[in-house]
Design a protein around this motif. Structure first.
Motif, PDB file in Angstrom:
ATOM      1  N   LYS A  17     -34.761  30.662 -65.935  1.00 57.61           N
ATOM      2  CA  LYS A  17     -33.424  30.181 -65.627  1.00 57.61           C
ATOM      3  C   LYS A  17     -32.373  30.930 -66.420  1.00 57.61           C
ATOM      4  CE  LYS A  17     -30.770  25.922 -65.147  1.00 57.61           C
ATOM      5  NZ  LYS A  17     -30.774  24.439 -65.297  1.00 57.61           N
ATOM      6  N   VAL A  18     -32.650  31.210 -67.688  1.00 58.65           N
ATOM      7  CA  VAL A  18     -31.709  31.938 -68.551  1.00 58.65           C
ATOM      8  C   VAL A  18     -32.485  33.000 -69.313  1.00 58.65           C
ATOM      9  CG1 VAL A  18     -30.073  31.796 -70.458  1.00 58.65           C
ATOM     10  CG2 VAL A  18     -30.220  29.930 -68.797  1.00 58.65           C
ATOM     11  N   VAL A  19     -31.968  34.219 -69.330  1.00 58.87           N
ATOM     12  CA  VAL A  19     -32.532  35.310 -70.119  1.00 58.87           C
ATOM     13  C   VAL A  19     -31.448  35.809 -71.058  1.00 58.87           C
ATOM     14  CG1 VAL A  19     -33.450  37.658 -70.067  1.00 58.87           C
ATOM     15  CG2 VAL A  19     -34.172  36.004 -68.340  1.00 58.87           C
ATOM     16  N   GLU A  20     -31.731  35.820 -72.347  1.00 61.15           N
ATOM     17  CA  GLU A  20     -30.756  36.298 -73.333  1.00 61.15           C
ATOM     18  C   GLU A  20     -31.177  37.681 -73.813  1.00 61.15           C
ATOM     19  OE1 GLU A  20     -29.709  34.922 -77.743  1.00 61.15           O
ATOM     20  OE2 GLU A  20     -28.885  33.545 -76.217  1.00 61.15           O
ATOM     21  N   ALA A  21     -30.220  38.593 -73.845  1.00 63.86           N
ATOM     22  CA  ALA A  21     -30.517  39.968 -74.247  1.00 63.86           C
ATOM     23  C   ALA A  21     -29.432  40.489 -75.171  1.00 63.86           C
ATOM     24  CB  ALA A  21     -30.634  40.877 -73.023  1.00 63.86           C
ATOM     25  N   GLU A  22     -29.836  41.296 -76.133  1.00 64.94           N
ATOM     26  CA  GLU A  22     -28.879  41.951 -77.019  1.00 64.94           C
ATOM     27  C   GLU A  22     -28.178  43.062 -76.258  1.00 64.94           C
ATOM     28  OE1 GLU A  22     -28.058  41.117 -80.084  1.00 64.94           O
ATOM     29  OE2 GLU A  22     -26.681  42.790 -80.410  1.00 64.94           O
ATOM     30  N   ALA A  23     -26.901  43.201 -76.461  1.00 63.62           N
ATOM     31  CA  ALA A  23     -26.141  44.271 -75.812  1.00 63.62           C
ATOM     32  C   ALA A  23     -26.798  45.617 -76.090  1.00 63.62           C
ATOM     33  CB  ALA A  23     -24.699  44.274 -76.306  1.00 63.62           C
ATOM     34  N   GLY A  24     -26.900  46.419 -75.055  1.00 60.43           N
ATOM     35  CA  GLY A  24     -27.544  47.723 -75.177  1.00 60.43           C
ATOM     36  C   GLY A  24     -28.983  47.721 -74.738  1.00 60.43           C
ATOM     37  N   SER A  25     -29.525  46.531 -74.437  1.00 56.33           N
ATOM     38  CA  SER A  25     -30.921  46.439 -74.008  1.00 56.33           C
ATOM     39  C   SER A  25     -31.091  47.015 -72.608  1.00 56.33           C
ATOM     40  CB  SER A  25     -31.390  44.984 -74.015  1.00 56.33           C
ATOM     41  OG  SER A  25     -31.302  44.421 -75.304  1.00 56.33           O
ATOM     42  N   LYS A  46     -32.149  32.704 -58.536  1.00 54.06           N
ATOM     43  CA  LYS A  46     -31.007  33.041 -59.383  1.00 54.06           C
ATOM     44  C   LYS A  46     -31.368  32.806 -60.852  1.00 54.06           C
ATOM     45  CE  LYS A  46     -28.108  34.067 -56.066  1.00 54.06           C
ATOM     46  NZ  LYS A  46     -26.926  33.257 -55.769  1.00 54.06           N
ATOM     47  N   SER A  47     -31.010  33.774 -61.672  1.00 56.37           N
ATOM     48  CA  SER A  47     -31.199  33.662 -63.121  1.00 56.37           C
ATOM     49  C   SER A  47     -29.879  34.014 -63.792  1.00 56.37           C
ATOM     50  CB  SER A  47     -32.308  34.608 -63.594  1.00 56.37           C
ATOM     51  OG  SER A  47     -32.454  34.575 -65.003  1.00 56.37           O
ATOM     52  N   THR A  48     -29.663  33.479 -64.970  1.00 55.99           N
ATOM     53  CA  THR A  48     -28.463  33.804 -65.739  1.00 55.99           C
ATOM     54  C   THR A  48     -28.841  34.754 -66.861  1.00 55.99           C
ATOM     55  OG1 THR A  48     -27.408  31.692 -65.261  1.00 55.99           O
ATOM     56  CG2 THR A  48     -26.627  32.895 -67.192  1.00 55.99           C
ATOM     57  N   LEU A  49     -28.196  35.915 -66.870  1.00 56.12           N
ATOM     58  CA  LEU A  49     -28.370  36.859 -67.968  1.00 56.12           C
ATOM     59  C   LEU A  49     -27.259  36.622 -68.977  1.00 56.12           C
ATOM     60  CD1 LEU A  49     -29.512  39.349 -69.401  1.00 56.12           C
ATOM     61  CD2 LEU A  49     -28.085  40.768 -67.902  1.00 56.12           C
ATOM     62  N   PHE A 102     -24.040  36.527 -66.719  1.00 60.58           N
ATOM     63  CA  PHE A 102     -24.030  37.216 -65.443  1.00 60.58           C
ATOM     64  C   PHE A 102     -25.110  36.632 -64.538  1.00 60.58           C
ATOM     65  CE2 PHE A 102     -22.726  40.043 -68.823  1.00 60.58           C
ATOM     66  CZ  PHE A 102     -21.509  40.525 -68.361  1.00 60.58           C
ATOM     67  N   THR A 103     -24.795  36.520 -63.263  1.00 59.28           N
ATOM     68  CA  THR A 103     -25.757  36.015 -62.289  1.00 59.28           C
ATOM     69  C   THR A 103     -26.644  37.152 -61.801  1.00 59.28           C
ATOM     70  OG1 THR A 103     -24.259  34.275 -61.542  1.00 59.28           O
ATOM     71  CG2 THR A 103     -26.030  34.910 -60.044  1.00 59.28           C
ATOM     72  N   SER A 116     -26.534  39.996 -56.947  1.00 61.03           N
ATOM     73  CA  SER A 116     -26.403  40.045 -58.402  1.00 61.03           C
ATOM     74  C   SER A 116     -25.007  40.521 -58.790  1.00 61.03           C
ATOM     75  CB  SER A 116     -27.446  40.992 -58.992  1.00 61.03           C
ATOM     76  OG  SER A 116     -28.764  40.584 -58.680  1.00 61.03           O
ATOM     77  N   ASP A 117     -24.563  40.152 -59.997  1.00 64.38           N
ATOM     78  CA  ASP A 117     -23.290  40.658 -60.505  1.00 64.38           C
ATOM     79  C   ASP A 117     -23.383  42.163 -60.732  1.00 64.38           C
ATOM     80  OD1 ASP A 117     -22.125  38.192 -60.405  1.00 64.38           O
ATOM     81  OD2 ASP A 117     -22.420  37.722 -62.525  1.00 64.38           O
ATOM     82  N   ASP A 118     -22.216  42.812 -60.843  1.00 61.22           N
ATOM     83  CA  ASP A 118     -22.185  44.275 -60.877  1.00 61.22           C
ATOM     84  C   ASP A 118     -22.729  44.882 -62.155  1.00 61.22           C
ATOM     85  OD1 ASP A 118     -20.186  43.624 -62.619  1.00 61.22           O
ATOM     86  OD2 ASP A 118     -18.558  44.552 -61.485  1.00 61.22           O
ATOM     87  N   ILE A 119     -23.181  44.061 -63.104  1.00 60.66           N
ATOM     88  CA  ILE A 119     -23.843  44.630 -64.280  1.00 60.66           C
ATOM     89  C   ILE A 119     -25.166  45.268 -63.882  1.00 60.66           C
ATOM     90  CG2 ILE A 119     -25.094  42.536 -64.929  1.00 60.66           C
ATOM     91  CD1 ILE A 119     -24.523  43.238 -67.863  1.00 60.66           C
ATOM     92  N   VAL A 120     -25.748  44.789 -62.745  1.00 63.43           N
ATOM     93  CA  VAL A 120     -26.988  45.370 -62.226  1.00 63.43           C
ATOM     94  C   VAL A 120     -26.632  46.621 -61.443  1.00 63.43           C
ATOM     95  CG1 VAL A 120     -29.001  45.003 -60.757  1.00 63.43           C
ATOM     96  CG2 VAL A 120     -28.081  43.106 -62.107  1.00 63.43           C
ATOM     97  N   THR A 121     -27.113  47.761 -61.899  1.00 64.96           N
ATOM     98  CA  THR A 121     -26.772  49.041 -61.278  1.00 64.96           C
ATOM     99  C   THR A 121     -27.961  49.736 -60.654  1.00 64.96           C
ATOM    100  OG1 THR A 121     -27.056  50.134 -63.429  1.00 64.96           O
ATOM    101  CG2 THR A 121     -24.826  49.419 -62.835  1.00 64.96           C
ATOM    102  N   GLY A 122     -29.124  49.099 -60.680  1.00 63.30           N
ATOM    103  CA  GLY A 122     -30.312  49.716 -60.108  1.00 63.30           C
ATOM    104  C   GLY A 122     -31.548  48.933 -60.495  1.00 63.30           C
TER     105      GLY A 122
END
Length: 464
Positions: A90-98, A148-151, A136-137, A119-125
């Motif tokens: 449901k939720v994935v937490e990541a450090e910036a730059g991961s 759906k997952s929340t990043l 971000f969704t 997906s939100d535009d943070i996903v590029t591929g």
């Protein structure tokens, strides 16, 4: 004496003169039944009870089967819901730059899972970097559904950067000095904003200490100290240039022919005045340059640019061809495979342009290779050059003119005992593969396409 005895619904006739012989008056003795006093046919009560019990057992069995089936469906549905629910976190937490892939969001192994366009535009591929802080969704197709997952991207690492001392002028036309001007290099997974701890005083000459603070999107801060030196600047920058030559049609990098420096400012903007230049006509033209520093001091210079017509030669053309062939031809290739490699290279690297000068095949081939464009005459000329340098026998061939309709292509001899083949690298609608065709094959195509390859057979060798 006659006697009739009634027995239920049947009558029995006593026949005189016979010793008690009786005759049934019913038309069929097989249908004879005894009836009790209630008029109902007599049947043992045990048989009815057995049938009743059997029916009751069948009904109970059917009810059990229906209940079992419904229960199995409910269990299966609940299992599927739980399985689908747990497919994606449901939720994935990541450090910036991961660096993230779809597997980072899956609770189960699914090699066919993928991000969807929801997906939100943070996903590029298929793989992307979490370079922005926030929620971000993320939409993932896995199993039967899109989940759906929340990043949640967090930034807990402070930015890293270094600074330099800055010398600039107090009389700058742009008096605003930015904290960013002191930063030499920076490293952080998210965008960093730089600011002064205290705004410097830029109204008078002198040297002062400044503190530069860098803040990333996570709110993490790093600070460094530097010195700001303000000087009254009345020294103009220096600029020098050199004369140069170009060919008609060349792309010209005008600023590459001048050098600029300044006593205080680093990179300066160079203004180019090429209004007197005609790059499509031979001649010598003057190009004027002007550069201005932050204090408004300026300097100028002029250079001569000579525009020349291309001096086309087979030597220069073949040098280009040799570079191309070195990339697409290997020593173990047959002549047939070499032809195919040349044909494919032209289709992949030269675009069709419906105009060219006819009559100078060297010029046409040279411009086709260098500008990567041309019409059928250019394609045929490039083919001729590449085939010749590859050591493949070839000759020119052209369509019988019909009004203003013309077409050019090539013939090749693979020395395989077959004779000549048609070789036409010009692209056409539908992308037909006109490489190494015999005469019947080309005629079939020509007949179906406005006789586009109708040629005078008396001018060329026999083509099988």
């Amino acid at each position: 004496m006659e006697e009739t005895i009634l027995a239920g619904r049947n009558s029995i006739e006593v026949i005189p003169g016979t010793s008690g012989a009786r005759r049934y008056s019913n038309s069929s003795t097989r249908n004879y039944r005894n009836y009790n006093s209630s008029g109902r046919g007599s049947r043992p009560s045990g048989s009815r009870n057995r049938r009743r019990r059997k029916q009751q057992r069948m009904r109970r069995l059917v009810r059990r089967l229906v209940f079992t089936f419904i229960f199995a469906l409910i269990v299966l549905g609940v299992a599927m819901v739980l399985l689908e629910k747990n497919r994606v976190y449901k939720v994935v937490e990541a450090e910036a730059g991961s660096q993230l892939t779809v597997s980072d969001f899956l609770g189960t192994s699914d090699k066919k899972a993928y991000f969807t366009e929801d997906s939100d535009d943070i996903v590029t591929g298929d793989s992307f970097v979490a370079n922005k802080v926030g929620d971000f969704t993320i939409a993932i197709k896995s199993g039967l559904f899109v989940h759906k997952s929340t990043l949640r991207v967090v930034d807990t690492v402070a930015p890293e950067f270094t600074v330099k001392d800055l010398d600039t002028c107090v009389n700058s036309s742009d008096s605003k000095i930015n904290a960013q001007d002191f930063v030499v290099d920076a490293k952080d997974a998210t965008k960093v904003v730089y600011q002064f701890e205290t705004e410097p005083d830029c109204s008078s000459e002198g040297t002062q200490d400044v503190t530069i603070i860098g803040t990333d999107e996570g709110g993490n801060k790093t600070s460094h100290d530097a010195k700001l030196k303000l000087t009254y600047d009345d020294v103009a920058p220096t600029i020098s240039g050199q004369d140069f030559e170009v060919y008609i049609g060349d792309t010209i990098a005008y600023k590459s022919y001048v050098t600029v420096s300044d006593n205080l400012d680093g990179e300066l903007d160079i203004q180019v005045d090429n209004s007197q230049v005609d790059t499509e006509k031979e001649g010598t033209y003057q190009v004027n340059y002007t550069v201005t520093d932050r204090a408004g001091n300026s300097a100028s210079t002029s250079v001569n640019m000579t525009v020349k017509a291309h001096a086309y030669s087979e030597q220069k053309l073949y040098e280009l061809c040799d570079e191309i062939l070195a990339e697409i031809i290997t020593s173990d290739m047959s002549k047939e495979k070499q032809c195919i490699a040349i044909y494919n290279w032209e289709h992949e690297h030269i675009g069709y342009v419906n105009s060219s000068e006819k009559g100078d095949w060297v010029k046409a081939a040279y411009e086709g290779i260098t500008t990567r464009g041309g019409d059928c005459y250019v394609y045929a000329s490039v083919s001729k050059a590449l085939l010749t340098r590859a050591g493949i026998t070839n000759m020119d061939i052209e369509r019988i003119p019909e009004g203003d309709k013309m077409h050019y292509w090539n013939l090749v001899d693979l020395e395989d005992g077959h004779g000549w083949y048609h070789f036409d690298a010009t692209p056409r609608v539908g992308r037909p593969y006109l490489c190494l065709l015999n005469d019947a094959e080309l005629k079939e195509y020509s007949d179906a396409h406005d006789n586009c390859h109708n040629y005078d057979r008396s001018k060329y060798p026999d083509i099988p």
